[in-house]
Design a protein around this motif. Structure first.
Motif, PDB file in Angstrom:
ATOM      1  N   SER A 140       0.818  -1.204   0.000  1.00 53.28           N
ATOM      2  CA  SER A 140       0.000   0.000   0.000  1.00 53.28           C
ATOM      3  C   SER A 140       0.858   1.263   0.000  1.00 53.28           C
ATOM      4  O   SER A 140       0.333   2.351  -0.085  1.00 53.28           O
ATOM      5  CB  SER A 140      -0.914  -0.001   1.227  1.00 53.28           C
ATOM      6  OG  SER A 140      -0.137  -0.027   2.415  1.00 53.28           O
ATOM      7  N   VAL A 141       2.198   1.107   0.123  1.00 49.89           N
ATOM      8  CA  VAL A 141       3.078   2.255   0.219  1.00 49.89           C
ATOM      9  C   VAL A 141       3.623   2.640  -1.149  1.00 49.89           C
ATOM     10  O   VAL A 141       3.547   3.783  -1.565  1.00 49.89           O
ATOM     11  CB  VAL A 141       4.237   1.967   1.197  1.00 49.89           C
ATOM     12  CG1 VAL A 141       5.190   3.143   1.239  1.00 49.89           C
ATOM     13  CG2 VAL A 141       3.688   1.662   2.581  1.00 49.89           C
ATOM     14  N   THR A 142       4.213   1.685  -1.879  1.00 49.86           N
ATOM     15  CA  THR A 142       4.840   1.990  -3.164  1.00 49.86           C
ATOM     16  C   THR A 142       3.839   1.856  -4.304  1.00 49.86           C
ATOM     17  O   THR A 142       2.913   1.050  -4.233  1.00 49.86           O
ATOM     18  CB  THR A 142       6.016   1.042  -3.417  1.00 49.86           C
ATOM     19  OG1 THR A 142       5.523  -0.307  -3.520  1.00 49.86           O
ATOM     20  CG2 THR A 142       7.020   1.117  -2.293  1.00 49.86           C
ATOM     21  N   PRO A 143       4.023   2.634  -5.364  1.00 49.35           N
ATOM     22  CA  PRO A 143       3.135   2.491  -6.526  1.00 49.35           C
ATOM     23  C   PRO A 143       3.167   1.093  -7.111  1.00 49.35           C
ATOM     24  O   PRO A 143       2.146   0.582  -7.558  1.00 49.35           O
ATOM     25  CB  PRO A 143       3.701   3.524  -7.516  1.00 49.35           C
ATOM     26  CG  PRO A 143       4.401   4.533  -6.662  1.00 49.35           C
ATOM     27  CD  PRO A 143       4.952   3.764  -5.504  1.00 49.35           C
ATOM     28  N   PHE A 144       4.337   0.453  -7.096  1.00 45.15           N
ATOM     29  CA  PHE A 144       4.414  -0.904  -7.640  1.00 45.15           C
ATOM     30  C   PHE A 144       3.609  -1.882  -6.789  1.00 45.15           C
ATOM     31  O   PHE A 144       2.890  -2.733  -7.306  1.00 45.15           O
ATOM     32  CB  PHE A 144       5.878  -1.358  -7.707  1.00 45.15           C
ATOM     33  CG  PHE A 144       6.047  -2.763  -8.229  1.00 45.15           C
ATOM     34  CD1 PHE A 144       6.088  -3.003  -9.595  1.00 45.15           C
ATOM     35  CD2 PHE A 144       6.159  -3.840  -7.362  1.00 45.15           C
ATOM     36  CE1 PHE A 144       6.235  -4.291 -10.089  1.00 45.15           C
ATOM     37  CE2 PHE A 144       6.306  -5.125  -7.835  1.00 45.15           C
ATOM     38  CZ  PHE A 144       6.346  -5.356  -9.203  1.00 45.15           C
ATOM     39  N   ARG A 590       9.737  -0.302 -14.935  1.00 47.60           N
ATOM     40  CA  ARG A 590       9.683   0.890 -15.776  1.00 47.60           C
ATOM     41  C   ARG A 590       9.222   2.058 -14.926  1.00 47.60           C
ATOM     42  O   ARG A 590       8.051   2.154 -14.572  1.00 47.60           O
ATOM     43  CB  ARG A 590       8.742   0.667 -16.958  1.00 47.60           C
ATOM     44  CG  ARG A 590       9.119  -0.526 -17.814  1.00 47.60           C
ATOM     45  CD  ARG A 590       8.161  -0.741 -18.966  1.00 47.60           C
ATOM     46  NE  ARG A 590       8.214   0.341 -19.931  1.00 47.60           N
ATOM     47  CZ  ARG A 590       7.490   0.365 -21.042  1.00 47.60           C
ATOM     48  NH1 ARG A 590       6.656  -0.629 -21.315  1.00 47.60           N
ATOM     49  NH2 ARG A 590       7.591   1.375 -21.879  1.00 47.60           N
ATOM     50  N   GLY A 591      10.181   2.931 -14.570  1.00 44.28           N
ATOM     51  CA  GLY A 591       9.844   4.033 -13.683  1.00 44.28           C
ATOM     52  C   GLY A 591       9.431   3.520 -12.318  1.00 44.28           C
ATOM     53  O   GLY A 591      10.105   2.680 -11.717  1.00 44.28           O
ATOM     54  N   GLU A 592       8.299   3.993 -11.826  1.00 44.12           N
ATOM     55  CA  GLU A 592       7.793   3.558 -10.526  1.00 44.12           C
ATOM     56  C   GLU A 592       6.860   2.363 -10.647  1.00 44.12           C
ATOM     57  O   GLU A 592       6.331   1.892  -9.635  1.00 44.12           O
ATOM     58  CB  GLU A 592       7.062   4.716  -9.836  1.00 44.12           C
ATOM     59  CG  GLU A 592       7.970   5.893  -9.503  1.00 44.12           C
ATOM     60  CD  GLU A 592       7.238   6.974  -8.724  1.00 44.12           C
ATOM     61  OE1 GLU A 592       6.039   6.787  -8.460  1.00 44.12           O
ATOM     62  OE2 GLU A 592       7.860   7.995  -8.393  1.00 44.12           O
ATOM     63  N   GLY A 593       6.648   1.871 -11.852  1.00 45.01           N
ATOM     64  CA  GLY A 593       5.732   0.747 -12.053  1.00 45.01           C
ATOM     65  C   GLY A 593       6.439  -0.482 -12.585  1.00 45.01           C
ATOM     66  O   GLY A 593       7.649  -0.518 -12.773  1.00 45.01           O
TER      67      GLY A 593
END
Length: 616
Positions: A140-144, A590-593
Motif C-alpha cells: 500500500s506504500v509503493t506504486p508498484f 519501468r519508472g515507478e511501475g
C-alpha cells in the motif's frame, strides 16, 4: 504519551491525515524501541527530509517509517555489541495492534548456515529487510506494490501450440507455501557455456588504432569470403575504379560527415586488399527497397562509369545460409564447455522452458527490488528449467545511486538483493532449476566496457546452478542455442538506420532491426558505436561474432517488447529459410511501475514453440 507525541509533531510544524491512527502507531513504536516523544518525531523528521515529503504525516508511510526505526536500532546494537542481532515483531502484528511485548535482541542460533555473501553481521540485516520490506503491508506504500493488475499477458507467439503452458494463474491470494506445494517436478536441463567468453578480470582499455583497423578490415574480408563461397557472386573488385560494365563489390556503409546517416551522401568503404581502403560515393536512386546503417557490411552490384560514384542496382545485406551451413554442424559445437552437467538421456533434448527478464529489477523510487521478488514468485509457481536474467542489476542510472544516498556498496547490494534472493529461490525449488546472469554496461558494480566479462560468481557457492556469462554471450541448454546481448542495439540501430520500402510493402520495423543482427553475423554491427558504448576493439574481434544462427536470440531494449519468429534467407534464391525466435523482454521495472518479462516453451523448432510477453 500520545499527547506528548502530538505536541512534538505540532512543534515541528507537522499535521496529520489520520491523527488517531498515527498517534497510536507512534506510541507502539515508542514502547517497542523505548523511545521518547522527541526521539520518534526527530526520526520522522529525518525520514520525511530524505524522501522529500510534505509536512503532513500520513498513515500510509508508517510501514516504511518502521523500517527506518529498525535500521537505526540495529546500528546502535552493532556499535555496542558484536555478535548480537535485532529481531522485531511482524509488521502486520504491530500495525494491527496484535503485538506482544517481546525482547528485541536475540542470540543468533549457532547452527544457522552462512554463505560467502552473507556474513553473520549481515544476516540480521537481510532477514530484517526481507521480512519488513517485502511483505504485503508494504504494497500500500509503493506504486508498484499498490498495482491491481498482475501478470497480464501482453502478447503471445503461437498461442495454438501450447495454450495451457502459458496460461496465467489468477489465484494470487494463496500463501507461498500453497504455491510451492502445487509445483510439479520437471527435468533438469543440460547447460553448456561458450568457451570463448570473456573471463572476469580480463585486460581492457588498451585497444589501439591497429585493433580498430583490424576489426573493421576483418569484417569486410569475412563478408566477401562468405559471399564468394556461396557461389552466387564473383570475386569482388575495387568499386572506386571507373568501369562501364556491371561489377560486384563488398564494403562498409559510412557517413561522409559526422551526424546521422543520410541518403545523400552515402559512402562505401572497401577492404585494403581490394581498394586500399578507399571510399566511393554510393548512389541508391535506382533501388526501390533498401535498409542501411553506418557500419553495415554489404555486397553491392552496380556500375561506376566515372570512377567517382557507384550506382547500385542491388544491395546484398545478408550472407546466404549455404555459406554458413557448416557452422551448424555438431562438430562446430566443440567450442561449447563440456565440463558442465551432462544431459539426461531420457529427456527430449530439443525442449526447453525458460523465463527471460531484463533489468532494472527495482523501481526508480526505491531500492526494494519488488519486481524481482514478484518475478521469482512467478517462477516458483511455473518452475521453468532456466531463468535468464539480464542486467542492469545495480543500475547506475537509478536516482538513488546517482544522488549517492545509499548506505551500502554496490557489491553489497548485488550480493544481498540479487544473489541472496536467487540463492533462496534455488534452495526453495531444488536442484532442477538453473539461473543465467548476464551483466550490462549500466551495472554500477561491474566493469564499464563492451564486450563485458562475466560476473565473478563462483559456481561452487551455488552448486553450479547460478552461472554468469559475458556480454554478449552464447550458451546451449538442452541443445537449444541461445544468444544474448544486453546493449540496446535495437534502439541504437533504429536511430541510425535509413530505409526505403516499396508501396504496399511490409513495414515490420522491429523485425527488420533484429534481422540486421543476424544478417551481419555480429552482436554489434554499428560503427562508429554510440557515444555511451565503451567498445574495446581488442576484445571485440571474436566475442562480437555470431558464428551460427541461434535458436533463440535475446535482445533487451527500451523499444516495444516483442517475441517474433525471424525468417532468414531469400526464398526467391531457391534456398531453404532458417527460423529463429527473437525476444525483446522489455524492462522488468519501468519508472515507478512494473514492466515486462517473457516466458518461452521451446519445442524443437519455432513453429511448434510458444511464448508470451507478460506484464508484471
Amino acid at each position: 504519551m500520545e499527547e506528548e507525541i502530538k505536541a512534538e509533531f505540532i512543534k515541528y510544524g507537522f499535521s496529520f491525515d489520520d491523527e488517531e491512527e498515527i498517534l497510536q502507531k507512534c506510541l507502539t513504536f515508542c514502547i517497542q524501541y523505548k523511545l521518547s516523544a522527541s526521539d520518534i518525531v526527530s526520526s520522522w523528521d529525518v525520514y520525511s527530509l530524505n524522501r522529500g515529503l510534505e509536512f503532513t504525516v500520513r498513515s500510509s508511510h508508517m510501514v516504511a517509517f518502521l523500517e527506518q526505526l529498525q535500521s537505526e536500532q540495529l546500528s546502535k546494537v552493532r556499535e555496542k555489541e558484536t555478535g548480537l542481532h535485532l529481531y522485531s515483531n511482524d509488521v502486520a502484528m504491530i500495525l494491527n495492534g496484535n503485538y506482544e511485548e517481546t525482547e528485541g535482541i536475540l542470540d543468533t542460533p549457532d547452527d544457522r548456515p552462512t554463505t560467502v555473501h552473507e556474513k553473520s553481521s549481515d544476516s540480521a540485516q537481510k532477514t530484517n529487510r526481507s521480512k519488513f520490506t517485502f511483505e504485503k503491508p508494504l504494497e500500500s506504500v509503493t506504486p508498484f506494490g499498490s498495482r491491481k493488475n498482475k501478470f497480464v499477458v501482453h502478447s503471445m507467439l503461437n498461442e495454438h501450440a501450447s495454450t495451457k503452458t502459458i496460461k496465467i494463474e489468477e489465484d494470487h491470494g494463496n500463501s507461498e507455501d500453497d504455491i510451492i506445494k502445487r509445483v510439479q517436478p520437471s527435468k533438469k536441463c543440460s547447460l553448456r557455456l561458450n568457451k570463448s567468453q570473456l573471463e572476469p578480470g580480463c585486460r581492457f582499455m588498451y585497444d589501439r588504432i591497429e585493433d580498430k583497423f583490424n576489426f573493421l578490415e576483418n569484417r569486410i574480408k569475412k563478408r566477401a569470403t562468405a559471399l564468394v563461397s556461396s557461389e552466387l557472386y564473383e570475386e569482388p573488385v575495387d568499386p572506386s575504379v571507373a568501369c562501364q560494365t556491371s561489377i560486384f563489390a563488398v564494403g562498409m556503409i559510412c557517413c561522409e560527415e559526422e551526424g546521422r546517416l543520410k541518403e545523400k551522401p552515402v559512402l562505401l568503404q572497401s577492404s585494403v586488399e581490394h581498394s586500399g581502403g578507399q571510399r566511393v560515393r554510393l548512389d541508391l536512386q535506382k533501388l526501390n527497397q533498401f535498409s542501411i546503417f553506418p557500419g553495415q557490411v554489404v555486397g553491392v552490384e552496380g556500375h561506376n562509369p566515372s570512377g567517382h560514384c557507384l550506382i547500385a542496382s542491388k544491395i546484398i545485406d545478408y550472407v546466404p545460409l549455404s555459406a554458413i551451413s557448416n557452422e551448424q554442424h555438431p562438430a562446430k559445437r566443440q567450442a561449447m564447455d563440456q565440463n558442465l552437467q551432462l544431459p539426461n538421456p531420457s529427456q527430449d533434448m530439443s525442449e526447453l522452458s525458460l523465463i527471460v527478464a531484463a533489468g532494472p529489477f527495482t523501481t526508480s523510487d526505491n531500492l526494494l527490488f519488488e519486481p524481482l521478488n514478484e518475478l521469482l514468485a512467478y517462477a516458483r509457481r511455473k518452475q521453468p528449467q532456466l531463468l535468464v536474467l539480464l542486467g542492469p542489476f545495480v543500475d547506475s542510472d537509478h536516482p538513488e545511486l546517482r544522488k549517492g544516498t545509499v548506505d551500502r556498496t554496490f557489491d553489497e547490494i548485488f550480493h544481498l538483493e540479487i544473489l541472496g534472493k536467487l540463492q533462496d529461490y534455488i534452495e526453495c525449488m531444488g536442484s532442477v532449476v538453473q539461473v543465467i546472469l548476464m551483466p550490462s554496461t549500466r551495472d554500477a558494480n561491474h566493469d564499464f566496457v563492451f564486450p563485458q566479462p562475466a560476473f565473478d560468481v563462483h559456481p561452487s557457492e551455488f552448486n553450479h546452478q547460478i552461472r554468469s556469462i559475458s556480454n554478449p554471450g552464447v550458451f546451449c541448454a538442452n541443445e537449444v542455442k541461445v544468444a544474448c546481448c544486453t546493449v540496446d542495439i535495437l534502439k541504437q540501430l533504429s536511430a541510425e538506420e535509413i530505409c526505403r520500402n516499396p508501396q504496399g510493402g511490409s513495414k515490420q520495423r522491429l523485425t527488420n532491426l533484429a534481422k540486421h543482427i543476424l544478417n551481419q553475423c555480429s552482436f554489434y554491427p554499428l560503427y562508429p558505436p554510440a557515444e555511451e558504448i565503451p567498445l574495446d576493439f581488442s576484445l571485440a574481434r571474436e566475442t562480437l561474432d555470431i558464428t551460427s544462427i541461434p535458436d533463440i536470440l535475446i535482445l533487451p531494449s527500451d523499444l516495444a517488447q516483442f517475441v517474433k519468429v525471424l525468417s532468414l534467407g531469400e526464398s526467391n534464391d531457391g534456398e531453404e529459410q532458417f527460423n529463429c525466435i527473437c525476444v525483446n523482454p522489455g524492462r522488468l521495472a519501468r519508472g515507478e511501475g512494473g514492466g515486462f518479462f517473457v516466458e518461452i516453451n521451446y519445442k524443437g523448432n519455432p513453429e511448434s514453440s510458444s511464448a508470451s510477453v507478460i506484464r508484471i
